[in-house]
Design a protein around this motif. Structure first.
Motif, PDB file in Angstrom:
ATOM      1  N   TYR A 361       0.851  -1.194   0.000  1.00  0.00           N
ATOM      2  CA  TYR A 361       0.000   0.000   0.000  1.00  0.00           C
ATOM      3  C   TYR A 361       0.883   1.239   0.000  1.00  0.00           C
ATOM      4  O   TYR A 361       1.632   1.492   0.933  1.00  0.00           O
ATOM      5  N   PRO A 363       0.046   4.920  -0.186  1.00  0.00           N
ATOM      6  CA  PRO A 363      -1.055   5.891  -0.198  1.00  0.00           C
ATOM      7  C   PRO A 363      -0.822   7.082  -1.113  1.00  0.00           C
ATOM      8  O   PRO A 363      -1.771   7.564  -1.758  1.00  0.00           O
ATOM      9  N   ASP A 364       0.419   7.557  -1.194  1.00  0.00           N
ATOM     10  CA  ASP A 364       0.691   8.778  -1.951  1.00  0.00           C
ATOM     11  C   ASP A 364       1.109   8.526  -3.400  1.00  0.00           C
ATOM     12  O   ASP A 364       1.367   9.476  -4.129  1.00  0.00           O
ATOM     13  N   GLU A 367      -2.268   7.007  -8.601  1.00  0.00           N
ATOM     14  CA  GLU A 367      -2.914   5.752  -8.966  1.00  0.00           C
ATOM     15  C   GLU A 367      -2.765   5.399 -10.442  1.00  0.00           C
ATOM     16  O   GLU A 367      -2.925   4.244 -10.841  1.00  0.00           O
ATOM     17  N   SER A 389      -3.050   2.307  -3.938  1.00  0.00           N
ATOM     18  CA  SER A 389      -2.860   3.724  -3.618  1.00  0.00           C
ATOM     19  C   SER A 389      -4.194   4.306  -3.166  1.00  0.00           C
ATOM     20  O   SER A 389      -5.260   3.748  -3.445  1.00  0.00           O
ATOM     21  N   LYS A 390      -4.123   5.431  -2.482  1.00  0.00           N
ATOM     22  CA  LYS A 390      -5.336   6.037  -1.922  1.00  0.00           C
ATOM     23  C   LYS A 390      -6.027   6.879  -2.983  1.00  0.00           C
ATOM     24  O   LYS A 390      -5.478   7.869  -3.477  1.00  0.00           O
ATOM     25  N   GLU A 392      -9.795   8.897  -4.378  1.00  0.00           N
ATOM     26  CA  GLU A 392     -10.695   9.887  -3.795  1.00  0.00           C
ATOM     27  C   GLU A 392     -11.756   9.243  -2.916  1.00  0.00           C
ATOM     28  O   GLU A 392     -12.084   9.745  -1.840  1.00  0.00           O
ATOM     29  N   VAL A 395      -9.554   2.970  -1.828  1.00  0.00           N
ATOM     30  CA  VAL A 395      -8.191   2.580  -2.208  1.00  0.00           C
ATOM     31  C   VAL A 395      -8.260   1.878  -3.560  1.00  0.00           C
ATOM     32  O   VAL A 395      -9.093   0.987  -3.763  1.00  0.00           O
ATOM     33  N   LYS A 396      -7.411   2.305  -4.488  1.00  0.00           N
ATOM     34  CA  LYS A 396      -7.379   1.704  -5.816  1.00  0.00           C
ATOM     35  C   LYS A 396      -6.193   0.748  -5.882  1.00  0.00           C
ATOM     36  O   LYS A 396      -5.143   0.990  -5.278  1.00  0.00           O
ATOM     37  N   SER A 431     -11.004  -1.800  -6.567  1.00  0.00           N
ATOM     38  CA  SER A 431     -11.236  -0.760  -5.553  1.00  0.00           C
ATOM     39  C   SER A 431     -11.589  -1.479  -4.264  1.00  0.00           C
ATOM     40  O   SER A 431     -12.313  -2.482  -4.274  1.00  0.00           O
ATOM     41  N   LYS A 433     -12.022  -0.820   0.321  1.00  0.00           N
ATOM     42  CA  LYS A 433     -11.982   0.074   1.474  1.00  0.00           C
ATOM     43  C   LYS A 433     -10.650  -0.114   2.204  1.00  0.00           C
ATOM     44  O   LYS A 433     -10.124  -1.232   2.292  1.00  0.00           O
ATOM     45  N   GLU A 434     -10.127   0.978   2.736  1.00  0.00           N
ATOM     46  CA  GLU A 434      -8.814   0.936   3.385  1.00  0.00           C
ATOM     47  C   GLU A 434      -8.774  -0.087   4.527  1.00  0.00           C
ATOM     48  O   GLU A 434      -7.769  -0.782   4.714  1.00  0.00           O
TER      49      GLU A 434
END
Length: 587
Positions: A361, A363-364, A367, A389-390, A392, A395-396, A431, A433-434
């Motif tokens: 993962y 996050p920054d 994507e 990655s995070k 909108e 998480v994608k 996609s 959820k985190e």
């Protein structure tokens, strides 16, 4: 240390008889057989004959779908093509939009934004089309997994036609696959279980090509080949990395040949700004130069930029768009390198390299590049890999697999934890959820049946061939195997105990090793473009620091000997030709 395990491919046929029959070297006949081509298929394999393409009407619902679109054209209804943001989506959107326009349709297009919309058709794109008075939507390179979205469009009273090439979502009930096909007005996808089309691996643009072929024929236009649909299908076939077997390979061959005389202004401009020559375009140029530029728009800006390029009628404007795409791709390369470094750092810190399936993962990480990063990590650790990655709203994730792991089938087993997912054997998107990431990691690894042998990368050797067999004629004969790509890989030859007389490190970034090698009395130049630092460490560990230093100083000896996997080529310099080998692996 070299981790690849070498295997010699031994598939049998009368190579000398086939060589004589088709006027090719017996070694080339052996390579062709190694590509799972049987004696009665060689003529088709070598052919550039368009008659070997399968009948489009064998695609389930294709006749129905083309009739729907022609009916809408007759009624003057507005049609919208909705594609995808990658090379296949851009090319298939171009083909459908242009083909429908050729037969008088009122047609436009839309492509999802990678970040805002995610993959494929969604409710907001459908609502937007409805609000703008669109009567009919036709998808390309997406739609087969969009049951709820298409249901929404049908509830609005819209006509929806799906053309796609991705695997059909399914549920397994009592050991039986139950397909979850969207309730569109027509669904064209060769991978439907009841579709009689004989070849199942077409890309989205080739499905679009089949669609437009019949659309034009029904309007009395038989010479559809005069349009640039074949080259677009070829670019997508190679760029989307579908298997270059049977019909895919023929489409790629025909389309690449057509690029030499392309009339598409945008394609000509892109070839110019990337420093290529349209007379000498190879599958490598499409896969690693043209394709990444076309994909860069969808990754960092909008895929509509690449589509605008293909639809451009002014060469100066086309050059500006092509240059913008090239610059975006240069920026994408920098971002990718940063993403790979971040991923490696996380994997090493958490020892994810011990997992059967690597899930990291970031996050920054943008994507748009997580798929490329996943591919690079897969290559480094040779494990199925997902990079997340995070986004909108969620998480994608993007995944890249290895040969023994069917990524889509494995994701089906834990589909309840995804918000959305799709893909095929070697790649997938999702996609999630985190809070479900750790559960995703747990389930994928708990379900994974791979053993240690699956994590050793294999190198298939076509022919263990002595260097003295290499001739310019053999090299010319090998060209009949092109275009190279997945399923029709570049031939690999190998030879044990080749003497390395001397070597030197070259290139602005010192990323090339040039060697002089000898077998018996024959001396060749050998070039290695791989990991130079790794090779030099290997040589020094095996032969000693002193011996390699002597070798670097061109003091010849026969003490340094390597087994080499290679491909023969002709080096042309200052009007002179010489034979050389390109080394791909060694031990």
């Amino acid at each position: 240390m070299n981790l690849k395990k070498w295997f010699i491919t031994n598939k049998y046929a009368d190579f000398y008889a086939n060589g004589k029959k088709f006027n090719i070297d017996p070694v080339v006949a052996r390579v062709i057989r190694n590509r799972d081509v049987y004696d009665d298929e060689i003529e088709e394999y070598l052919s550039m004959n368009i008659s070997f393409l399968n009948n489009p009407r064998d695609l389930k619902d294709l006749d129905k779908a083309t009739d729907i679109i022609l009916g809408k054209i007759d009624e003057g209804k507005k049609i919208r093509v909705i594609g995808d943001y990658d090379i296949d989506g851009v090319c298939s959107t171009y083909i459908l939009q242009d083909g429908i326009k050729q037969v008088g349709g009122i047609v436009d297009y839309d492509i999802p934004d990678r970040v805002k919309d995610g993959y494929g058709i969604n409710e907001s794109l459908i609502q937007k089309a409805f609000d703008e008075g669109i009567d009919t939507i036709i998808t390309c390179d997406n739609g087969i997994a969009a049951r709820e979205q298409i249901k929404y469009g049908k509830e609005l009273g819209m006509t929806i036609v799906v053309t796609d090439h991705h695997d059909v979502p399914y549920e397994e009930i009592a050991g039986e696959k139950i397909e979850k096909i969207p309730e569109a007005d027509a669904v064209v996808d060769a991978k439907q279980l009841d579709c009689p089309y004989p070849f199942k691996e077409l890309c989205g643009a080739s499905i679009a090509l089949k669609f437009v072929t019949i659309l034009l024929e029904k309007k009395g236009i038989k010479d559809w080949q005069k349009y640039d649909y074949l080259e677009m299908a070829a670019i997508a076939t190679i760029g989307d990395v579908v298997e270059l077997k049977k019909e895919n390979r023929l489409i790629a061959k025909l389309g690449m040949d057509k690029i030499k005389s392309t009339i598409n202004i945008g394609l000509k401009a892109l070839i110019e700004v990337t420093g290529l020559s349209k007379e000498n375009i190879s599958s490598y140029h499409i896969g690693f130069v043209i394709g990444p530029c076309l994909n860069a728009g969808g990754r960092l800006y909008t895929a509509k930029l690449a589509l605008k390029l293909f639809m451009c009628h002014d060469y100066e404007e086309a050059l500006k768009i092509a240059l913008e795409l090239k610059n975006l791709n240069d920026r994408r390369k920098e971002m990718t390198e940063k993403g790979v470094m971040q991923a490696v750092s996380i994997i090493e810190e958490h020892k994810y390299y011990n997992d059967k399936v690597i899930i990291a993962y970031l996050p920054d990480c943008h994507e748009s590049i997580i798929g490329i990063v996943a591919g690079r990590i897969r290559e480094k650790y040779y494990r199925p890999t997902f990079i997340l990655s995070k986004g909108e709203d969620a998480v994608k994730g993007s995944g890249r697999s290895i040969e023994s792991f069917h990524m889509f089938d494995e994701m089906i087993k834990c589909q309840d934890i995804f918000e959305k997912f799709g893909g095929h054997a070697m790649a997938a998107g999702l996609s999630i959820k985190e809070e479900n990431i750790e559960e995703f990691r747990r389930q994928m690894n708990d379900n994974c049946q791979l053993g240690e042998a699956d994590f050793v990368e294999k190198l298939q050797i076509d022919v263990p061939m002595p260097l003295d067999y290499i001739t310019e004629k053999l090299i010319n004969d090998l060209s009949v195997i092109e275009p190279f790509g997945k399923g029709n890989t570049k031939p690999v030859f190998a030879r044990k105990d080749i003497s390395v007389l001397n070597l030197r490190i070259m290139g602005k970034n010192r990323n090339v090793i040039k060697m002089q090698v000898r077998e018996d009395k024959y001396i060749f130049d050998a070039i290695y473009f791989g990991n130079v630092e790794k090779m030099m460490t290997y040589l020094k560990d095996k032969f000693g620091q002193y011996e390699i230093e002597e070798n670097l100083m061109k003091r010849r000896s026969d003490k340094v000997k390597l087994s080499m996997a290679y491909y023969p080529s002709v080096n042309e310099y200052m009007g002179r030709k010489s034979l050389q080998i390109i080394v791909s692996d060694y031990f």
